[in-house]
Design a protein around this motif. Sequence first.
Motif, PDB file in Angstrom:
ATOM      1  N   ALA A  95       0.861  -1.191  -0.043  1.00 36.01           N
ATOM      2  CA  ALA A  95       0.050  -0.071   0.042  1.00 36.01           C
ATOM      3  C   ALA A  95       0.908   1.204   0.086  1.00 36.01           C
ATOM      4  O   ALA A  95       1.790   1.259   0.910  1.00 36.01           O
ATOM      5  CB  ALA A  95      -0.818   0.116   1.305  1.00 36.01           C
ATOM      6  N   ASP A  96       0.557   2.198  -0.824  1.00 28.61           N
ATOM      7  CA  ASP A  96       1.587   3.357  -1.220  1.00 28.61           C
ATOM      8  C   ASP A  96       0.455   4.499  -0.908  1.00 28.61           C
ATOM      9  O   ASP A  96      -0.474   4.679  -1.753  1.00 28.61           O
ATOM     10  CB  ASP A  96       2.141   3.229  -2.627  1.00 28.61           C
ATOM     11  N   THR A  97       0.698   5.399  -0.094  1.00 26.26           N
ATOM     12  CA  THR A  97       0.084   6.541   0.171  1.00 26.26           C
ATOM     13  C   THR A  97       0.562   7.675   0.680  1.00 26.26           C
ATOM     14  O   THR A  97       1.392   7.768   1.385  1.00 26.26           O
ATOM     15  CB  THR A  97      -1.256   6.066   1.202  1.00 26.26           C
ATOM     16  N   ALA A  98      -0.060   8.703   0.361  1.00 27.16           N
ATOM     17  CA  ALA A  98       0.783  10.138   0.800  1.00 27.16           C
ATOM     18  C   ALA A  98      -0.355  11.119   1.155  1.00 27.16           C
ATOM     19  O   ALA A  98      -1.165  11.251   0.524  1.00 27.16           O
ATOM     20  CB  ALA A  98       1.855  10.615  -0.109  1.00 27.16           C
ATOM     21  N   ILE A  99       0.289  12.118   1.986  1.00 24.58           N
ATOM     22  CA  ILE A  99      -0.534  13.410   2.364  1.00 24.58           C
ATOM     23  C   ILE A  99       0.382  14.369   2.408  1.00 24.58           C
ATOM     24  O   ILE A  99       1.520  14.280   2.530  1.00 24.58           O
ATOM     25  CB  ILE A  99      -1.341  13.398   3.845  1.00 24.58           C
ATOM     26  N   THR A 100      -0.180  15.685   2.187  1.00 17.88           N
ATOM     27  CA  THR A 100       0.376  16.931   2.450  1.00 17.88           C
ATOM     28  C   THR A 100      -0.072  17.810   3.560  1.00 17.88           C
ATOM     29  O   THR A 100      -1.172  17.845   3.568  1.00 17.88           O
ATOM     30  CB  THR A 100       0.650  17.772   1.044  1.00 17.88           C
ATOM     31  N   VAL A 101       0.911  18.257   4.420  1.00 19.99           N
ATOM     32  CA  VAL A 101       0.461  19.010   5.576  1.00 19.99           C
ATOM     33  C   VAL A 101       0.978  20.418   5.448  1.00 19.99           C
ATOM     34  O   VAL A 101       2.037  20.516   5.238  1.00 19.99           O
ATOM     35  CB  VAL A 101       0.890  18.309   6.849  1.00 19.99           C
ATOM     36  N   ALA A 188      -0.852   2.913  -7.941  1.00 19.42           N
ATOM     37  CA  ALA A 188      -0.754   3.985  -6.862  1.00 19.42           C
ATOM     38  C   ALA A 188      -0.993   5.313  -7.886  1.00 19.42           C
ATOM     39  O   ALA A 188      -0.371   5.361  -8.671  1.00 19.42           O
ATOM     40  CB  ALA A 188       0.564   4.161  -6.293  1.00 19.42           C
ATOM     41  N   ILE A 189      -2.033   6.101  -7.233  1.00 25.68           N
ATOM     42  CA  ILE A 189      -2.420   7.424  -8.429  1.00 25.68           C
ATOM     43  C   ILE A 189      -1.904   8.564  -7.389  1.00 25.68           C
ATOM     44  O   ILE A 189      -2.246   8.560  -6.096  1.00 25.68           O
ATOM     45  CB  ILE A 189      -3.999   7.339  -8.371  1.00 25.68           C
ATOM     46  N   GLU A 190      -1.030   9.524  -7.714  1.00 27.14           N
ATOM     47  CA  GLU A 190      -0.211  10.243  -6.907  1.00 27.14           C
ATOM     48  C   GLU A 190      -0.034  11.500  -7.864  1.00 27.14           C
ATOM     49  O   GLU A 190       1.005  11.957  -8.048  1.00 27.14           O
ATOM     50  CB  GLU A 190       0.903   9.678  -6.425  1.00 27.14           C
ATOM     51  N   GLU A 287      -3.022   7.709  -3.136  1.00 27.34           N
ATOM     52  CA  GLU A 287      -3.775   6.417  -2.706  1.00 27.34           C
ATOM     53  C   GLU A 287      -3.683   5.232  -3.573  1.00 27.34           C
ATOM     54  O   GLU A 287      -3.102   5.360  -4.738  1.00 27.34           O
ATOM     55  CB  GLU A 287      -5.341   6.587  -2.715  1.00 27.34           C
ATOM     56  N   THR A 288      -3.726   4.233  -3.014  1.00 30.34           N
ATOM     57  CA  THR A 288      -3.537   2.635  -3.858  1.00 30.34           C
ATOM     58  C   THR A 288      -4.713   2.176  -4.017  1.00 30.34           C
ATOM     59  O   THR A 288      -5.564   2.130  -3.122  1.00 30.34           O
ATOM     60  CB  THR A 288      -2.722   1.827  -2.983  1.00 30.34           C
ATOM     61  N   VAL A 289      -4.996   1.824  -5.211  1.00 36.65           N
ATOM     62  CA  VAL A 289      -6.261   1.318  -5.469  1.00 36.65           C
ATOM     63  C   VAL A 289      -6.104  -0.171  -6.094  1.00 36.65           C
ATOM     64  O   VAL A 289      -4.905  -0.411  -6.573  1.00 36.65           O
ATOM     65  CB  VAL A 289      -7.029   1.949  -6.908  1.00 36.65           C
TER      66      VAL A 289
END
Length: 306
Positions: A95-101, A188-190, A287-289
């Motif tokens: 699972a590959d996921t990212a956020i920005t703060v 992974a869509i990024e 997000e990973t789909v």
Amino acid sequence: MEEPVVRKYIAAGEIAERVKERAERETKPGVKLLSLITILENYIVELGGRPAFPVNVSINNEAAHRTAYIDDESVLPEDGVVKVDIGVHVDGCIADTAITVPFSEKHRKLVEAAREALERALKHVRPGARVSDVGSVIERAIRERGFRVVKNLSGHSLAEYTIHAGDTVPNYRDPLNFARFRPGTAYAIEPFATTGRGVVSSEKRVSIYSVRPPIRRGGAPEEHIVENIFGRVRTLPFSERWFPEMASLLGVGRFRKALENLSKLGYLVSYPVLSDVPGSYVAQFEETVLILDDGSVIVTTSKSAL
Ligand code: MN
Ligand code: MN
């Protein structure tokens, strides 16, 4: 895709989602990069997963591939834009996921542009759809808000123990990319939105490597280092932080130098920090789909994403 494998992708996604929630709370100005990353990587293990790569914390114009060194003293800056990119695997299912703060109101629009782009993109992921059409949706969402996409960073298919499995999902309309989303595959869509040029380049700084297969023998005195690392993480990306025993045996400076040398000799792949121009700001969400064999699409890394 076999049912047990699907279950592992879902399990990895659930762990990643919880780690991401924790990242959201812990990412604050003044926090040490090293302690943030250590907390998140330990939390992955506590929840029953393994890091698929070192947690990336990339700041401001840095778009990707920065992790903490073993002796890193850096602190998250006031007013920063901080991307936290998390990879979790369960028996190689990633699972590959990212956020920005954003640490300041002035970055909110940029961050929302990347978030909105991902939200819209996810609605267009279905088997048979062209990946370039998703790129098109991403590009439009980000441009509409007055920013650029980072053209030379893209989403990707995933495979067991492999983060970039061959297909790319561009962040712009690429008429030469004829690939289509396939059932039985994870992606992974990024999207990346930037105030800069929309092109990232490699910096000198490298804090992430992976072993390049197949391991050669008889070419370098540091080959035992490669063997040792391969034994622990195979070909997944790693940080010097994960090998404190080697760092203390050789000394941090010599260990780091050895990794640098092994990458020059072709034993290791290096992942330099990738940055847009100085003074710019970059935001990313990911997000990973998983596209199941029956064609249904699930987001493994967030319950609320679809
Ligand atoms: Mn990622
Ligand atoms: Mn990714």
